[in-house]
Design a protein around this motif. Structure first.
Motif, PDB file in Angstrom:
ATOM      1  N   ASP A  12     -32.611   4.308  -7.325  1.00 59.82           N
ATOM      2  CA  ASP A  12     -32.060   5.510  -7.947  1.00 59.82           C
ATOM      3  C   ASP A  12     -31.327   5.202  -9.455  1.00 59.82           C
ATOM      4  O   ASP A  12     -30.672   5.783  -9.998  1.00 59.82           O
ATOM      5  CB  ASP A  12     -31.107   6.298  -7.161  1.00 59.82           C
ATOM      6  N   VAL A  13     -31.693   4.103  -9.833  1.00 62.22           N
ATOM      7  CA  VAL A  13     -31.039   3.553 -11.152  1.00 62.22           C
ATOM      8  C   VAL A  13     -32.366   3.891 -12.340  1.00 62.22           C
ATOM      9  O   VAL A  13     -33.522   3.945 -12.058  1.00 62.22           O
ATOM     10  CB  VAL A  13     -30.727   2.159 -11.290  1.00 62.22           C
ATOM     11  N   PHE A  14     -32.008   3.957 -13.689  1.00 58.94           N
ATOM     12  CA  PHE A  14     -32.604   4.321 -14.773  1.00 58.94           C
ATOM     13  C   PHE A  14     -32.489   2.974 -15.702  1.00 58.94           C
ATOM     14  O   PHE A  14     -31.293   2.666 -16.041  1.00 58.94           O
ATOM     15  CB  PHE A  14     -32.260   5.540 -15.566  1.00 58.94           C
ATOM     16  N   ALA A  15     -33.514   1.952 -15.717  1.00 57.72           N
ATOM     17  CA  ALA A  15     -33.286   1.017 -16.550  1.00 57.72           C
ATOM     18  C   ALA A  15     -34.082   1.088 -17.875  1.00 57.72           C
ATOM     19  O   ALA A  15     -35.174   1.618 -17.850  1.00 57.72           O
ATOM     20  CB  ALA A  15     -33.863  -0.147 -15.545  1.00 57.72           C
ATOM     21  N   ASN A  16     -33.556   0.526 -18.835  1.00 60.10           N
ATOM     22  CA  ASN A  16     -34.172   0.347 -20.035  1.00 60.10           C
ATOM     23  C   ASN A  16     -34.923  -0.892 -20.505  1.00 60.10           C
ATOM     24  O   ASN A  16     -34.121  -1.936 -20.816  1.00 60.10           O
ATOM     25  CB  ASN A  16     -32.994   0.637 -21.203  1.00 60.10           C
ATOM     26  N   ASP A  32     -29.254   2.648 -25.998  1.00 60.02           N
ATOM     27  CA  ASP A  32     -28.123   1.439 -26.122  1.00 60.02           C
ATOM     28  C   ASP A  32     -27.859   0.994 -24.943  1.00 60.02           C
ATOM     29  O   ASP A  32     -26.905  -0.014 -24.927  1.00 60.02           O
ATOM     30  CB  ASP A  32     -26.897   1.962 -27.034  1.00 60.02           C
ATOM     31  N   LEU A  33     -28.243   1.568 -23.791  1.00 65.99           N
ATOM     32  CA  LEU A  33     -27.763   0.961 -22.216  1.00 65.99           C
ATOM     33  C   LEU A  33     -28.876   0.132 -21.648  1.00 65.99           C
ATOM     34  O   LEU A  33     -29.984   0.315 -21.960  1.00 65.99           O
ATOM     35  CB  LEU A  33     -27.329   2.210 -21.437  1.00 65.99           C
ATOM     36  N   LEU A  34     -28.466  -0.636 -20.686  1.00 70.25           N
ATOM     37  CA  LEU A  34     -29.481  -1.690 -20.077  1.00 70.25           C
ATOM     38  C   LEU A  34     -29.699  -0.851 -18.661  1.00 70.25           C
ATOM     39  O   LEU A  34     -30.855  -0.821 -18.269  1.00 70.25           O
ATOM     40  CB  LEU A  34     -28.853  -2.959 -19.841  1.00 70.25           C
ATOM     41  N   LEU A  35     -28.716  -0.354 -18.312  1.00 71.03           N
ATOM     42  CA  LEU A  35     -28.879   0.513 -16.870  1.00 71.03           C
ATOM     43  C   LEU A  35     -27.939   1.498 -16.778  1.00 71.03           C
ATOM     44  O   LEU A  35     -26.834   1.499 -17.212  1.00 71.03           O
ATOM     45  CB  LEU A  35     -28.823  -0.356 -15.911  1.00 71.03           C
TER      46      LEU A  35
END
Length: 424
Positions: A274-278, A398-401
């Motif tokens: 349930d994470v969003f990764a870039n 600008d975020l990784l996760l």
């Protein structure tokens, strides 16, 4: 009247055709289940429903001519003195168990190079033995009992495996990044959202989902999971019930799978479904690392100065008679990165660190034991960001996760972040 019978006949033929197609799709699964019946059964980590998930070995690993598949050996191991001093010696069950393991390591195993895998047999602890060691065990939540009885069960069978996952098309390129995502059988929608967005495989990037079997309180989804594994070839399923307290076991068996099937990967991203990764930002960050940084990486949103929570109503409850002392700094389990070359040491040391009911704390203990400190990265937000920014694609660039995002938010964010009309 004849026209009516003709319509009924057509409907019957169409229905029969659809049923035939459906059962043809299950043909491979049925063949695999018949083959599985010939294999001697191995007890699951916790008692429950009989195992019906077939073993799916979808492809053979690609390898160069005359190259043999080799079984891995455990690496030489030194356990950090700082780690030994940070875990206090006291009467708590886990503390006593850890220091007993360390004495074994110092006296026998380390001198004779004995393989620690030989001493762990899946023989669930009896309640009488546990009660002797934990006098207030009657006050523990019921799920703790299952966890405690299975603490010595470290090698459940791999029911569905992907042995060719880290083989590149050319056979020469090393996999740069592996996404290893913790999931459970009923979370298909989350897995599919990841497949269609940030977890989509590309050159030198692979994705696997880590699953156990359906929990005792859930309907069996074994056949659906088997079909999903055949369709997408990205599921790893082990023969234990998927529960919160078995996440540590999932960590341990994942280390083993990596060494067997993906030993040369440069970096591993371990996270929740349930994470969003870039993805691109993660790749850019990893490629920017200096050589000395890339070989000893353990980073994410680091929790410092944490200690056990003693409220039995809290998910992360740890009884004082089970563990007493502080936690080491550890990266939040929602998502973190580490160097692939650390896997042999992590797997080896995990035999000398008793399973802990909170998986990211356990992972932090393993890293600390091999002398690797968690490094804070400000672009990991496992506790989410401001509510007003959660739908803003420019903020996420600008975020990784970030954690948590449901499948619909994941799809929407990914689409907006990659829109040609986006101006940030």
């Amino acid at each position: 009247m004849k026209r009516k019978y003709m319509k009924l006949l057509i409907v019957a033929l169409v229905s029969s055709f659809c049923v035939a197609i459906f059962f043809s799709k299950l043909k491979d699964v049925e063949h695999t289940q018949r083959d599985l019946a010939k294999i001697p059964s191995v007890p699951a980590v916790t008692p429950g429903k009989p195992t019906t998930v077939p073993v799916v070995m979808n492809t053979k690993p690609k390898r160069k001519p005359n190259q043999k598949l080799m079984s891995f050996e455990l690496s030489a191991l030194t356990i950090s003195e700082t780690f030994r001093k940070d875990i206090p010696k006291n009467g708590a069950f886990w503390n006593r168990k850890l220091h007993s393991f360390l004495r074994q390591f110092d006296s026998t195993d380390n001198q004779t190079h004995k393989d620690p895998r030989d001493k762990f047999k899946c023989q669930p602890e009896s309640f009488e033995l546990l009660q002797t060691n934990i006098q207030d065990i009657h006050s523990y939540p019921p799920l703790y009992g299952d966890f405690l009885r299975g603490m010595e069960c470290r090698d459940p069978p791999l029911l569905i495996g992907q042995p060719g996952k880290c083989s590149s098309d050319s056979g020469d390129d090393q996999i740069f990044l592996l996404f290893a995502i913790k999931s459970i059988p009923r979370h298909f929608e989350r897995r599919q959202a990841i497949r269609e967005t940030w977890g989509r495989e590309r050159h030198q990037v692979r994705t696997v989902f880590l699953l156990g079997r359906s929990s005792e309180d859930d309907p069996s989804l074994d056949k659906l999971v088997s079909y999903e594994a055949q369709q997408f070839q990205d599921l790893l399923v082990w023969d234990f019930h998927d529960s919160f307290y078995n996440l540590t076991l999932k960590e341990h068996v994942f280390f083993k799978w990596m060494l067997e099937s993906c030993p040369d990967v440069s970096f591993v991203f371990k996270g929740d479904d349930d994470v969003f990764a870039n993805t691109q930002a993660i790749l850019d960050y990893l490629k920017s690392l200096k050589p000395e940084e890339s070989t000893a990486l353990y980073t994410g949103q680091v929790i410092f100065d944490a200690s056990p929570l003693r409220d039995p109503k809290i998910k992360y409850y740890v009884p004082q008679s089970f563990y007493e002392g502080p936690y080491p700094p550890y990266a939040g389990g929602g998502g973190f990165l580490f160097s692939g070359n650390l896997l042999p040491s992590l797997y080896h040391v995990s035999f000398y660190i008793p399973f802990f009911p909170i998986d990211d704390v356990y992972t932090g203990l393993c890293f600390k034991a091999i002398g690797i400190n968690a490094v804070k990265h400000n672009s990991f937000r496992t506790f989410d960001i401001r509510e007003q920014d959660r739908e803003n694609p420019c903020v996420h660039k600008d975020l990784l996760l970030v954690h948590q995002r449901d499948p619909q938010q994941t799809m929407r964010l990914w689409r907006n972040m990659h829109s040609d009309m986006l101006t940030c």
